[in-house]
Design an enzyme around this catalytic site. Structure first.
Site, PDB file in Angstrom:
ATOM      1  CG  ASP A 243      54.569  23.732  37.774  1.00  0.00           C
ATOM      2  OD1 ASP A 243      54.119  22.678  38.270  1.00  0.00           O
ATOM      3  OD2 ASP A 243      54.718  23.877  36.549  1.00  0.00           O
TER       4      ASP A 243
ATOM      5  CD1 TRP B 135      63.226  26.869  38.886  1.00  0.00           C
ATOM      6  CD2 TRP B 135      63.915  29.009  38.764  1.00  0.00           C
ATOM      7  NE1 TRP B 135      62.209  27.623  38.330  1.00  0.00           N
ATOM      8  CE2 TRP B 135      62.600  28.930  38.246  1.00  0.00           C
ATOM      9  CE3 TRP B 135      64.528  30.246  38.797  1.00  0.00           C
ATOM     10  CZ2 TRP B 135      61.908  30.030  37.757  1.00  0.00           C
ATOM     11  CZ3 TRP B 135      63.841  31.365  38.318  1.00  0.00           C
ATOM     12  CH2 TRP B 135      62.554  31.248  37.808  1.00  0.00           C
TER      13      TRP B 135
ATOM     14  CG  ASP C 289      57.448  27.718  40.459  1.00  0.00           C
ATOM     15  OD1 ASP C 289      58.536  27.568  39.865  1.00  0.00           O
ATOM     16  OD2 ASP C 289      56.384  27.937  39.848  1.00  0.00           O
TER      17      ASP C 289
ATOM     18  CG  HIS D 266      51.997  28.886  38.330  1.00  0.00           C
ATOM     19  ND1 HIS D 266      51.468  27.940  37.498  1.00  0.00           N
ATOM     20  CD2 HIS D 266      53.335  28.851  38.121  1.00  0.00           C
ATOM     21  CE1 HIS D 266      52.464  27.366  36.810  1.00  0.00           C
ATOM     22  NE2 HIS D 266      53.604  27.906  37.180  1.00  0.00           N
TER      23      HIS D 266
ATOM     24  NE  ARG E   3      52.039  24.314  32.652  1.00  0.00           N
ATOM     25  CZ  ARG E   3      52.246  25.596  32.916  1.00  0.00           C
ATOM     26  NH1 ARG E   3      51.341  26.510  32.590  1.00  0.00           N
ATOM     27  NH2 ARG E   3      53.345  25.981  33.504  1.00  0.00           N
ATOM     28  CG  ASP E   4      51.527  18.978  29.513  1.00  0.00           C
ATOM     29  OD1 ASP E   4      51.390  20.166  29.901  1.00  0.00           O
ATOM     30  OD2 ASP E   4      52.050  18.690  28.425  1.00  0.00           O
ATOM     31  CD  GLU E   5      55.380  22.766  33.589  1.00  0.00           C
ATOM     32  OE1 GLU E   5      56.465  23.230  33.800  1.00  0.00           O
ATOM     33  OE2 GLU E   5      54.602  23.248  32.743  1.00  0.00           O
TER      34      GLU E   5
ATOM     35  CD  GLU F 191      52.655  29.551  34.187  1.00  0.00           C
ATOM     36  OE1 GLU F 191      51.642  29.146  33.573  1.00  0.00           O
ATOM     37  OE2 GLU F 191      53.760  28.995  34.132  1.00  0.00           O
TER      38      GLU F 191
HETATM   39  C1  BGC Z   1      56.666  26.253  35.371  1.00  0.00           C
HETATM   40  C2  BGC Z   1      57.216  27.236  36.359  1.00  0.00           C
HETATM   41  C3  BGC Z   1      58.677  27.144  36.394  1.00  0.00           C
HETATM   42  C4  BGC Z   1      59.147  27.522  35.043  1.00  0.00           C
HETATM   43  C5  BGC Z   1      60.620  27.592  34.949  1.00  0.00           C
HETATM   44  C6  BGC Z   1      57.210  26.541  34.029  1.00  0.00           C
HETATM   45  O1  BGC Z   1      56.808  25.661  33.075  1.00  0.00           O
HETATM   46  O2  BGC Z   1      55.284  26.204  35.388  1.00  0.00           O
HETATM   47  O3  BGC Z   1      56.486  27.816  37.251  1.00  0.00           O
HETATM   48  O4  BGC Z   1      59.346  27.745  37.425  1.00  0.00           O
HETATM   49  O5  BGC Z   1      58.598  26.687  34.040  1.00  0.00           O
HETATM   50  O6  BGC Z   1      61.003  27.865  33.751  1.00  0.00           O
END
Ligand code: BGC
Length: 919
Positions: A443, A509, A456, A742, A447-449, A721
């Site tokens: 995504d 998704w 996406d 993003h 960050r912490d992801e 994003e």
């Molecule tokens: C992500 C997204 C993702 C979304 C879904 C986010 O935290 O960065 O791009 O698809 O959550 O809820």
């Protein structure tokens, strides 16, 4: 005298260099010839390996992703492959240049997992070592290695290759992938020190949000490898990881984490603390890594040194990128240089809030005694700005370089136009793809992801497949998706599923499971991935169907739906205008339809019948439930219409009416974007396909907030994003989820390629293309090129005098169906360069005079009239006031400025009227 033809061969797309990670590499070849309408009627493939050369004759035109026509390769087997092609008109071509091939696949796995035996600090990397003796007459040495973590191996201090973050992120434990590296050149006769630096990487990272972060796989990394030494006399020796290896945690890397960054003390270059490694058996045999390696693909120098209001030194690299910094520094031993990373500045300082838990700090403590060059090894950051603290002496910006890293895919697609902002938007999409194709499709990278969010990539896959050869990369990720699916077919939010979300499938998704393989089939002709994924595809559809009631509608489940609709409040990104259940059931239709088509391609008639029938029934149910008697949608939102038209749910009768309603909604919104993740990739096509290309064009070229071009006007160098990740006043959106990199909303680039330039695939792998360009108002030219397996395709147009010149380049062995603007019927052409000049479509005259009583839609359609209103409002209300008012007005066919402006301060209506009269 036959026209000269030449052939060039391309190996399997996950392959770089000669090592192929399959025993049956697919082959593609492109023919270059100036013969017109050239089509191959046969080909010969030659494989020259130990034991002599073999030739296979292949009939027909196939030249893309052709199955390996010889017996499967043996481990380590080498040889060369070449191709010649035949066409009636030109006879046989000469043989292509031979392409070296070497099999990087090994059988079984005799090595153990090895790790540090002690209790250790979190994210503390280790160094492993083994002495390796090499006898005379070594023929070849191949290192097969994998990790639960990330590693780099070296021989006598020299890294074995230029790859980063090996072996990448997969469904660890069930699908560990190994790389195969040729280390022959490093292993001369004698004894060598093989060392491996091993860090936590994705394996020992804590995933999760809001205090729920935890280890998913394990807290300590491990490594496993086989070094295969083959001597000229035919003997083979294997050095494997086992308890005879030594390990220390006292090496120079003190800590390293994907989110946290890396801390290094160069004084610890010669570590002590060696103990025997703990060995444990490998229970799942690792498999070959087919995704392309991560590498440094570009280096950027700072464009500016900024002194911040707080007195910090910040380097601006002029581009939001993903990677890390390399520094060259000279100073006293023990000096620590600290590097902090951020995508944007806020109030002149690094904006760190959007990084959340990812501290993204690298620290380097100098060994002293002369210049030192360093780059962190096992982390990466998303940044444009870097703050440098603790630098010894004066910082020379030339001593800091940004290294761009990502999965090293071949760039294949390009787009350019006469519109500077549009071209920058496209460039931003390319950068967001580069930053988020790092081992898996993520995504965001900062960050912490940085997770493999399925929604996406579901929307972005068509764009990705044009910009880079992403077939092997996405195909590898899909294997993990199938592994992560629940037994009844639900698909997680993210793959690999570190959020443990698999049981809660959500529309758009989970549809990555069906739509991504379908995209790879259409764009690359990748039938193998389609066949391999087919069980996963149908299981997802079965699961969705199981969530519906008797009425076949998927209702009342959790959905992200039209995520990040621009009118959703910053802290409630799922609060979209389009009804979530309408969107969910539309995806059930779409995926059932795609699975039916895929079944047809794969020759599974029963499945084709079953899913075709399911799709038809879901469609009926959807139409019955969501379409009002007069033909509107019960959820009167742009995304709802875009889905109805784009997925082909609506019947022909009501399609035009829905297109008209969609166009009206877009106009009312003043051409400001009103869609989120689901509607955004569909809306421009839905408008164009129902006869509203002009409206699509205005939506595309609008630069007001929110729009595709608004971020570009704010200096964005990647796709954001949120439509307004940065607000108009330069502050960062208050939502806690705000990234500046993003790719999802960048899915519009696919429309630029297919529709604006007009280069659309019409048969798998681009064997046929459809050219149907849109000479949009506001553009003087547009052009796209694409490197398919067959060669370079091009479509583009430019305005010349009163007309439009269309230029189409068709590579040999392919065809193009061209819709020349204004012509009655399309023409089909073969290889060569083709040009047409067509009359430009007459631009509609529009309204001649304006006042505050002119319908607002007419004012909005005229750039001059709208500009006059804007200027008058800025003069009366200030920039912010004008911008707020313009955003909230409804630019519909009936309302007027006078009617809508009742509550405005006195004088505003008159000022606007005067400005309009002067137009
Ligand atoms: C992500 C997204 C993702 C979304 C879904 C986010 O935290 O960065 O791009 O698809 O959550 O809820």
């Amino acid at each position: 005298m036959p026209t000269a033809t030449s052939v060039s061969v391309l190996l399997e797309s996950g392959t770089f260099g000669e090592i192929v990670m399959t025993r049956t590499p697919r082959l593609s070849w492109a023919t270059a010839t100036d013969a017109a309408d050239w089509e191959q009627d046969g080909a010969e493939v030659e494989w020259d390996s130990t034991g002599g050369a073999l030739i296979r004759e292949l009939a027909g035109p196939s030249a893309a992703a052709v199955a390996w026509p010889f017996s499967p390769l043996a481990t380590g087997q080498r040889g060369t492959v070449r191709v010649r092609v035949h066409a009636k008109a030109t006879g046989w071509s000469p043989w292509s240049e031979p392409v070296p091939v070497r099999c990087g696949v090994t059988d079984g796995w005799s090595a153990a997992w090895i790790a540090h035996p002690g209790a250790r600090a979190e994210q503390c990397p280790v160094r492993l070592r083994q002495a390796v003796s090499v006898r005379p007459k070594l023929r070849s040495a191949l290192l097969y290695a994998t990790a639960h973590g990330v590693y780099q191996a070296s021989v006598d201090g020299i890294p074995v290759d230029d790859e980063r973050m090996k072996p990448g992120w997969t469904h660890y434990g069930d699908r560990d992938t190994y790389a195969c590296t040729d280390v022959t050149a490093l292993l001369t006769e004698g004894t060598h020190a093989v060392a491996v630096d091993l860090a936590a990487g994705w394996y020992a990272e804590k995933f999760g949000f809001n205090g729920l972060e935890r280890y998913i796989y394990g807290s300590q990394p491990a490594f496993s490898a086989v070094l295969r030494l083959e001597y000229k006399d035919g003997t083979v020796e294997e050095v494997v990881t086992d308890g005879t290896w030594d390990v220390t945690d006292e090496g120079p890397i003190l800590s390293s984490g994907i989110y946290a960054g890396e801390q290094v003390d160069a004084r610890r270059r010669e570590p002590g603390g060696w103990v025997p490694a703990a060995a444990s058996p490998v229970t799942h045999v690792p498999v070959p890594r087919t995704s392309p390696p991560v590498r440094v693909t570009e280096e950027l120098s700072p464009v500016e040194v900024i002194r911040t209001p707080g007195g910090a030194t910040v380097l601006d690299f002029g581009q939001n990128l993903v990677g890390r910094l390399r520094i060259s520094v000279d100073g006293p031993a023990g000096t620590t240089v600290t590097l902090r990373h951020a995508e944007v500045l806020e109030h002149g300082e690094l904006a760190l809030r959007p990084l959340r838990r990812a501290t993204a700090i690298d620290r380097y403590t100098l060994a002293g005694g002369g210049p030192e060059t360093w780059e962190p090894q096992f982390t990466f950051h998303g940044f444009r700005y870097a703050q440098v603290d603790g630098w010894p002496g004066e910082l020379d910006p030339a001593d800091v370089t940004a290294l761009v890293i990502h999965s090293d895919m071949r760039r294949t697609g390009a787009f350019e136009s006469s519109h500077g902002l549009l071209d920058r938007l496209h460039e931003n999409v390319v950068w967001s793809m580069r930053g988020n194709f790092l081992s898996i499709p993520t995504d965001c990278p900062q960050r912490d992801e940085r997770l493999g969010w399925t929604g996406d990539i579901q929307v972005f896959a068509p764009t990705a497949s044009f910009l880079h050869d992403s077939d092997a990369f996405l195909s590898s990720w899909l294997e993990d998706l199938a592994l992560d699916q629940t037994s009844d077919g639900s698909v997680p939010f993210v793959v690999p599923d570190v959020l443990e979300s698999a049981a809660i499938g959500t529309a758009a998704w989970g549809d990555a499971s069906t739509l991504v393989p379908w995209t790879l089939y259409q764009r690359f002709g990748d039938l193998d991935t389609l066949a391999r994924q087919f069980p996963s595809m149908r299981r997802w559809v079965d699961w969705m169907a199981s969530r519906t009631g008797e009425n076949l509608l998927w209702e009342d489940d959790f959905q992200f739906a039209d995520w990040l609709d621009p009118t959703a409040p910053p802290d409630r990104p799922a609060d979209a205008k389009a009804d979530k259940d309408l969107v969910a059931t539309a995806h059930l239709f779409r995926s059932a339809d795609v699975v039916a088509q895929a079944a047809g391609v794969l020759g599974d008639d029963a499945a084709a019948q079953h899913y075709g029938d399911l799709a038809a029934r879901v469609r009926e149910a959807w139409l019955r439930q969501y379409v009002t008697a007069s033909g509107r949608l019960m959820s009167d939102a742009q995304t709802a219409y875009a889905v109805a038209i784009g997925f082909g749910i609506v019947d022909d009768e009501r399609r035009d009416a829905m297109g008209a309603r969609l166009a009206e909604l877009v106009e009312r919104a003043g051409y400001r974007i009103s869609t989120g993740f689901v509607g955004t990739p569909l809306i421009a096509d839905a408008l164009t396909d129902t006869g509203h290309a002009d409206v699509a064009g205005r939506l595309l070229l609008n630069d007001e907030n929110p729009s595709w071009l608004y971020p570009v006007t704010m200096g964005a160098t990647t796709i954001w994003e949120r439509w307004d990740s940065m607000l108009e006043d330069g502050s960062v959106n208050p939502g806690e989820m705000t990234s500046f990199n993003h790719y999802a909303l960048g899915a519009i680039a696919d429309f630029l390629h297919r529709r604006v330039a007009g280069l659309a695939p019409a048969a798998p792998g681009y064997r046929e293309v459809e050219v149907r360009p849109l000479a949009l108002d506001g553009l003087d030219r547009a052009r796209a090129t694409f490197e398919s397996a067959y060669g370079t395709h091009e479509a583009g147009w430019e305005r010349v005098g009163e007309g439009v010149r269309l230029r189409v380049v068709v590579p040999p062995n392919t065809r193009a169906t061209v819709h020349v603007p204004g012509a009655d019927a399309p023409v089909t052409v073969g290889s060569g360069t083709h040009e047409w000049v067509a009359p430009a479509t007459v631009r509609t005259g529009g309204t001649a005079s304006f006042s505050v009583d002119t319908p607002l839609v007419e004012i909005r359609r005229s750039d001059v009239a709208y500009g006059a209103v804007r200027e008058a409002l800025i003069a009366m209300l200030g920039r912010e006031g004008a911008s707020d008012l313009l955003r909230t007005l409804e630019w519909g066919p009936r309302g007027t400025f006078r009617m809508q402006a009742l509550l405005l301060p006195p004088g505003v209506v008159d000022a606007v009227d005067r400005a309009l009269a002067a137009v």
